[in-house]
Design a protein around this motif. Structure first.
Motif, PDB file in Angstrom:
ATOM      1  N   GLU A   1      43.793  32.815  40.709  1.00 54.05           N
ATOM      2  CA  GLU A   1      42.664  31.910  40.554  1.00 54.05           C
ATOM      3  C   GLU A   1      41.377  32.671  40.227  1.00 54.05           C
ATOM      4  O   GLU A   1      40.582  32.237  39.398  1.00 54.05           O
ATOM      5  CB  GLU A   1      42.476  31.102  41.827  1.00 54.05           C
ATOM      6  N   ALA A   2      41.181  33.817  40.897  1.00 47.35           N
ATOM      7  CA  ALA A   2      39.966  34.582  40.658  1.00 47.35           C
ATOM      8  C   ALA A   2      39.907  35.094  39.232  1.00 47.35           C
ATOM      9  O   ALA A   2      38.859  35.095  38.598  1.00 47.35           O
ATOM     10  CB  ALA A   2      39.885  35.760  41.636  1.00 47.35           C
TER      11      ALA A   2
ATOM     12  N   THR B   1      49.357  26.450  39.458  1.00 47.11           N
ATOM     13  CA  THR B   1      49.021  25.038  39.274  1.00 47.11           C
ATOM     14  C   THR B   1      47.576  24.761  39.651  1.00 47.11           C
ATOM     15  O   THR B   1      46.839  24.084  38.919  1.00 47.11           O
ATOM     16  CB  THR B   1      49.960  24.158  40.123  1.00 47.11           C
ATOM     17  N   GLU B   2      47.146  25.311  40.794  1.00 45.30           N
ATOM     18  CA  GLU B   2      45.772  25.094  41.243  1.00 45.30           C
ATOM     19  C   GLU B   2      44.769  25.736  40.291  1.00 45.30           C
ATOM     20  O   GLU B   2      43.714  25.157  39.991  1.00 45.30           O
ATOM     21  CB  GLU B   2      45.580  25.647  42.658  1.00 45.30           C
TER      22      GLU B   2
ATOM     23  N   GLN C   1      54.842  30.493  46.108  1.00 42.06           N
ATOM     24  CA  GLN C   1      53.421  30.786  46.239  1.00 42.06           C
ATOM     25  C   GLN C   1      52.766  30.971  44.876  1.00 42.06           C
ATOM     26  O   GLN C   1      51.655  30.457  44.627  1.00 42.06           O
ATOM     27  CB  GLN C   1      53.251  32.048  47.080  1.00 42.06           C
ATOM     28  N   ALA C   2      53.440  31.682  43.980  1.00 42.37           N
ATOM     29  CA  ALA C   2      52.887  31.913  42.646  1.00 42.37           C
ATOM     30  C   ALA C   2      52.779  30.608  41.868  1.00 42.37           C
ATOM     31  O   ALA C   2      51.806  30.378  41.136  1.00 42.37           O
ATOM     32  CB  ALA C   2      53.759  32.915  41.890  1.00 42.37           C
TER      33      ALA C   2
ATOM     34  N   VAL D   1      45.728  33.670  33.417  1.00 38.97           N
ATOM     35  CA  VAL D   1      46.411  33.096  34.567  1.00 38.97           C
ATOM     36  C   VAL D   1      47.918  33.205  34.409  1.00 38.97           C
ATOM     37  O   VAL D   1      48.648  33.562  35.345  1.00 38.97           O
ATOM     38  CB  VAL D   1      45.989  31.621  34.767  1.00 38.97           C
ATOM     39  N   LEU D   2      48.406  32.906  33.209  1.00 36.77           N
ATOM     40  CA  LEU D   2      49.853  32.976  32.965  1.00 36.77           C
ATOM     41  C   LEU D   2      50.356  34.412  33.035  1.00 36.77           C
ATOM     42  O   LEU D   2      51.485  34.660  33.484  1.00 36.77           O
ATOM     43  CB  LEU D   2      50.181  32.359  31.613  1.00 36.77           C
ATOM     44  N   GLN D   3      49.514  35.356  32.607  1.00 36.79           N
ATOM     45  CA  GLN D   3      49.912  36.767  32.718  1.00 36.79           C
ATOM     46  C   GLN D   3      50.042  37.170  34.189  1.00 36.79           C
ATOM     47  O   GLN D   3      51.000  37.861  34.575  1.00 36.79           O
ATOM     48  CB  GLN D   3      48.888  37.653  32.010  1.00 36.79           C
TER      49      GLN D   3
END
Length: 405
Positions: free
Chosen positions: A244-245, A164-165, A158-159, A199-201
């Motif tokens: 994403e948010a 990716t999205e 899921q992560a 995002v990576l964090q």
């Protein structure tokens, strides 16, 4: 004996099932408690007050309250079969002034709306109960090594998908900003780098959580319990959306924010809140739904006025009477579907997809005296306007409810 006589006899016989038989009046000549006039029956002929002393048992008072609220008399027993199976006859009676033989249409509408709201709340509580049960089972599985490993793999997958999205969306926003002649490419690239880092964090935290769930039984069970209290089946979606948010919020300036009147970061954050506590979300939504549902009445009435604008013998009032019957049918049949078990309810709603437009056709054909082709065409117009209006109201209500969270 004619068919009308048989119907009248049947209606009179039905009254005995839902209406109390009147008592004999034994206080002839006694003064009215209100105006003092000699009584000749249960109702004073001068002031209109009931001559009864109103002394009742609790059970009797309860029945009178229900009877007064829902108007359970022979008229209802005569109206409901027509509402479901001969709506054209009912519409014709009301428009031609034969009103006293039927339950008041607006009262029927309000009762049907009330029953629909109760049924919808029942359905929400049923879903919530099922979700609680599912999360209790999940918590039990998390106590075993196999269950923890399976859950950790699911969270990692899921992560990865969420990351990716999110990166794909950020890259698209960066490229659009670079192509904008008013934008600064260096700033767009810097915004992208900052968002990518966030995002990576978030992704690293999600992976670390999955690892902890796999190796720490206490943390796994605690995570399942916390997720269940957050909204049961929604917790994982919240965490996936969080990646994403966060990324979207980091690039809220410049071109990325100016593309839409709605900030994507705000919208996703509100969606996450709704998923955290779906019961609260639907409670707020249904708190407004019964108010907005009344708006369907003038919308449907005006759509009937539109398709019958050339029929001068019908007034807006007539169209509103017909609209109350159509909506009463919709609310009552959908309320029944909401209280049925889903194994049966799904077939019921499938039936309603065909029955509802047929009910509309029967109403226009019998009530307004339209030809077959005319009733089909006008039913299509009214159906399209009603469904479009309902969908618009529903989307507006859902968006408004998000803004209240």
């Amino acid at each position: 004996m004619t068919g009308a006589d048989l119907e009248a006899a049947a209606a009179d016989s039905m009254k005995s099932f839902v209406r109390r038989k009147p008592k004999a009046f034994t206080d002839q000549g006694k003064p009215c408690a209100n105006c003092g006039a000699p009584l000749e029956g249960w109702w004073c002929h001068v002031c209109g007050q009931n001559a009864d002393n109103h002394r009742r048992s609790i059970l009797h008072l309860t029945w009178e309250a229900i009877e007064g609220m829902f108007h359970l008399d022979g008229r209802l027993a005569q109206t409901l079969p027509l509402l479901f199976f001969k709506p054209g006859v009912l519409a014709k009676d009301l428009m031609e002034g034969r009103i006293m033989r039927h339950a008041p249409p607006f009262r029927t509408f309000l009762v049907a709306l009330l029953l629909f709201i109760f049924a919808a709340e029942h359905a929400i509580h049923t879903v919530q109960h099922n979700l609680e049960h599912a999360w209790e089972e999940r918590a039990e599985r998390m106590k075993t090594p196999e269950g923890r490993k399976s859950e950790a793999e699911r969270l990692r997958t899921q992560a990865n998908v969420a990351k990716t999205e999110a990166l794909k969306a950020l890259a698209k926003s960066r490229d659009e900003a670079i192509r904008d002649k008013d934008a600064t490419p260096a700033k767009a690239q810097a915004d992208y780098a900052q968002a990518e880092r966030l995002v990576l964090q978030q992704y690293d935290r999600a992976i670390a959580r999955a690892q902890k769930i796999e190796t720490d039984p206490e943390a796994a069970v605690k995570s399942a319990e916390e997720s269940g209290s957050m909204g049961k089946a929604a917790a994982d979606q919240v965490r996936a959306l969080d990646i994403e948010a966060t990324g979207a919020k980091a690039v809220e300036g410049g071109h990325a924010k100016g593309d839409s009147a709605i900030d994507p970061a705000w919208f996703q954050a509100q969606i996450a809140k709704a998923l955290e506590n779906p019961e609260y979300y639907f409670t707020v939504m249904f708190g407004w739904a019964h108010r907005l549902a009344v708006l369907l009445l003038p919308i449907l009435g005006l759509s009937l006025t539109l398709v019958y604008v050339n029929r001068r013998q019908f007034y807006v009032y007539d169209h509103l009477l017909v609209a109350t019957n159509l909506l009463s049918f919709a609310f009552l049949t959908n309320a029944l579907g909401l209280v049925l078990p889903w194994s049966v309810g799904k077939y019921w709603f499938l039936l309603l997809m065909f029955w509802t437009p047929v009910n509309l056709y029967q109403t226009l054909r019998g009530g307004y005296g339209s030809t077959v082709i005319g009733a089909v065409f006008k039913s299509g117009v009214v159906w399209f306007v009603s469904v479009t209006a309902f969908t618009t109201l529903l989307l507006a209500l859902m968006f408004f409810t998000l803004s209240q969270l």
